[in-house]
Each structure stands twice: as structure tokens, then as C-alpha cells.
Scaffold this motif. Structure first.
Motif, mmCIF file in Angstrom:
data_model
loop_
_atom_site.group_PDB
_atom_site.id
_atom_site.type_symbol
_atom_site.label_atom_id
_atom_site.label_comp_id
_atom_site.label_asym_id
_atom_site.label_seq_id
_atom_site.Cartn_x
_atom_site.Cartn_y
_atom_site.Cartn_z
ATOM 1 N N VAL A 1 0.829 -1.207 0.000
ATOM 2 C CA VAL A 1 0.000 0.000 0.000
ATOM 3 C C VAL A 1 0.865 1.260 0.000
ATOM 4 O O VAL A 1 1.675 1.475 0.906
ATOM 5 N N THR A 2 0.672 2.088 -1.060
ATOM 6 C CA THR A 2 1.392 3.363 -1.164
ATOM 7 C C THR A 2 0.420 4.522 -1.430
ATOM 8 O O THR A 2 0.725 5.662 -1.112
ATOM 9 N N GLU A 3 -0.719 4.233 -2.009
ATOM 10 C CA GLU A 3 -1.683 5.280 -2.398
ATOM 11 C C GLU A 3 -2.285 5.919 -1.138
ATOM 12 O O GLU A 3 -2.644 5.218 -0.177
ATOM 13 N N ALA A 4 -2.393 7.266 -1.151
ATOM 14 C CA ALA A 4 -2.730 8.012 0.077
ATOM 15 C C ALA A 4 -4.023 7.538 0.761
ATOM 16 O O ALA A 4 -4.039 7.338 1.982
ATOM 17 N N GLY A 5 -5.083 7.359 -0.017
ATOM 18 C CA GLY A 5 -6.373 6.965 0.562
ATOM 19 C C GLY A 5 -6.305 5.599 1.224
ATOM 20 O O GLY A 5 -6.792 5.399 2.355
ATOM 21 N N GLN A 6 -5.695 4.654 0.536
ATOM 22 C CA GLN A 6 -5.560 3.290 1.074
ATOM 23 C C GLN A 6 -4.606 3.272 2.272
ATOM 24 O O GLN A 6 -4.822 2.557 3.253
ATOM 25 N N HIS A 7 -3.562 4.107 2.176
ATOM 26 C CA HIS A 7 -2.593 4.207 3.276
ATOM 27 C C HIS A 7 -3.303 4.690 4.548
ATOM 28 O O HIS A 7 -3.099 4.146 5.644
ATOM 29 N N ALA A 8 -4.178 5.691 4.389
ATOM 30 C CA ALA A 8 -4.897 6.238 5.552
ATOM 31 C C ALA A 8 -5.780 5.161 6.191
ATOM 32 O O ALA A 8 -5.886 5.069 7.422
ATOM 33 N N LYS A 9 -6.414 4.340 5.358
ATOM 34 C CA LYS A 9 -7.258 3.255 5.893
ATOM 35 C C LYS A 9 -6.407 2.216 6.610
ATOM 36 O O LYS A 9 -6.796 1.674 7.646
ATOM 37 N N PHE A 10 -5.244 1.917 6.049
ATOM 38 C CA PHE A 10 -4.319 0.952 6.663
ATOM 39 C C PHE A 10 -3.929 1.460 8.047
ATOM 40 O O PHE A 10 -3.948 0.710 9.042
ATOM 41 N N VAL A 11 -3.597 2.752 8.110
ATOM 42 C CA VAL A 11 -3.152 3.357 9.374
ATOM 43 C C VAL A 11 -4.235 3.213 10.455
ATOM 44 O O VAL A 11 -3.944 2.970 11.627
#
Ligand SMILES: Cc1cc2nc3c(=O)[nH]c(=O)nc-3n(C[C@H](O)[C@H](O)[C@H](O)COP(=O)(O)O)c2cc1C
Length: 181
Positions: A40-50
């Protein structure tokens, strides 16, 4: 070494491709290659991962790349009477390959078991039959000064391991059964 401070610097796709080219050659029982890496590198997906990180692992939010290591039992491919789960074992080997490949590139990675699995399944659209074996943060190493006090203490505490005699014996199993009980 499992460090926790990341620079605010993206990791190029070329670097990730070189890393996963090495990971791809990890060994597995019957060459089943059960590992699947959701990178995961894309900002939206990264935020969900976090949002799925456990308390105490908030530092990983600064890593530009977050990875879910997934595998399913169906890809085990070994005799039913064997208690060893080789899809899990092989995923561990591939994760170690990942850690080593990352260091080879001069970057830093940190494996973690602290995450909310159902949240991460949903966020990354991971099918239920796949277990998330662990997650890994990846990026360029930053200074410990960038960390909050509690996390900095963890990073600065001395590294420890069991003594050699507790984990290696020659010619026969030379460990007391009570050990570690
Ligand atoms: C499966 C696994 C799960 C881990 N989970 C976490 C975690 O949730 N949070 C964390 O900060 N470190 C986690 N770690 C890192 C370990 O704490 C670390 O590898 C160990 O303490 C040795 O650290 P060192 O190599 O820096 O000496 C995990 C490591 C592994 C292999």
C-alpha cells in the motif's frame, strides 16, 4: 533490526520492484509460493491501513509503504497428518526475504502483529480465506528524534537475544524441557 522512525520520503516503484523480485525467489514446500503481498502506497488506502494499526504502533503511520502479508490454508499443499502449517512457515520465510531485501536497498522495514485484522481485511479487500500473517512497514530510516518519547525509548533500548546455548545444540536435542515453560 526493527527500528521505528521513518523519513517523509516516498519509495519509488522501481525500488519496490527490485525488492519483490528478490522476495519472489523465496523457498516454499513443494514450491507452492503461498505468500501474497498487498503493498500500500496510495494516500487513501494508506490512511485506511493506518486506522487498522494497534495502539503502540502509531509510529508506523509515517512509513510511506505499508504491506499486508497474506496466505491461505488451501495453498499449504502438504499431508493432512502433518501438524506443520507450511503456508504459514513459507510466508514467514518470504517475509524474512523481504526484510533482508529492504536492508540490501538501504531502506528499513519492521514486521508487526499489532493490527485489527477485520478492519484491514475490509480496507484492502482481502478475501476472508486469506489470513493476514503479519504487516510490514517500509521506508527510509529517520532520526530517533522524530519519534515520541515512548517510541524513542523502545528504539533506544539495547537489543537482546537468548544465549546461543539456549537455541543451538549439536548432535542431539540438548535443551531442558522445562526451558521456556
Ligand atoms: C511476527 C512479528 C510481530 C511483531 N509485532 C510487532 C508490533 O506489533 N510492534 C512492534 O513495534 N514490533 C513488532 N515486532 C518487532 C519485534 O518486537 C522485534 O523484531 C524484536 O523485538 C527484535 O527487535 P530487534 O531486531 O530490533 O532487536 C514484531 C516482530 C515479528 C517477527
Amino acid at each position: 533490526m526493527s527500528k521505528r522512525s521513518y523519513l517523509d520520503k516516498p519509495v519509488s516503484r522501481e525500488t519496490l520492484d527490485r525488492i519483490f523480485e528478490k522476495v519472489r525467489w523465496s523457498p516454499s514446500a513443494a514450491n507452492h509460493q503461498p505468500w501474497r503481498f498487498v503493498v500500500v502506497t496510495e494516500a487513501g488506502q494508506h490512511a485506511k491501513f493506518v486506522e487498522a494499526l494497534s495502539r503502540g504502533n502509531e509510529w508506523a503511520a509515517k512509513a510511506p509503504v505499508l504491506i499486508a502479508v497474506c496466505a491461505r490454508e488451501k495453498d499449504d499443499g502438504v499431508r493432512e497428518d502433518d501438524p506443520v502449517r507450511y503456508y504459514q512457515f513459507a510466508s514467514g520465510l518470504a517475509t524474512m526475504s523481504l526484510l533482508l531485501a529492504v536492508v540490501d536497498e538501504g531502506l528499513m522495514a519492521h514486521p508487526m502483529a499489532g493490527y485489527d485484522a477485520p478492519k484491514l481485511h475490509t480496507a484492502l479487500s482481502i478475501p476472508p480465506e486469506y489470513h493476514i500473517m503479519c504487516i510490514v512497514s517500509l521506508g527510509y530510516e529517520g532520526s530517533v528524534d522524530l519519534l515520541d518519547e515512548r517510541t524513542r525509548k523502545k528504539d533506544e533500548s539495547p537489543r537482546t537475544r537468548k544465549p546461543m546455548a539456549e537455541i543451538v545444540s549439536y548432535d542431539r536435542f540438548g535443551f531442558s524441557e522445562a526451558e521456556g515453560a
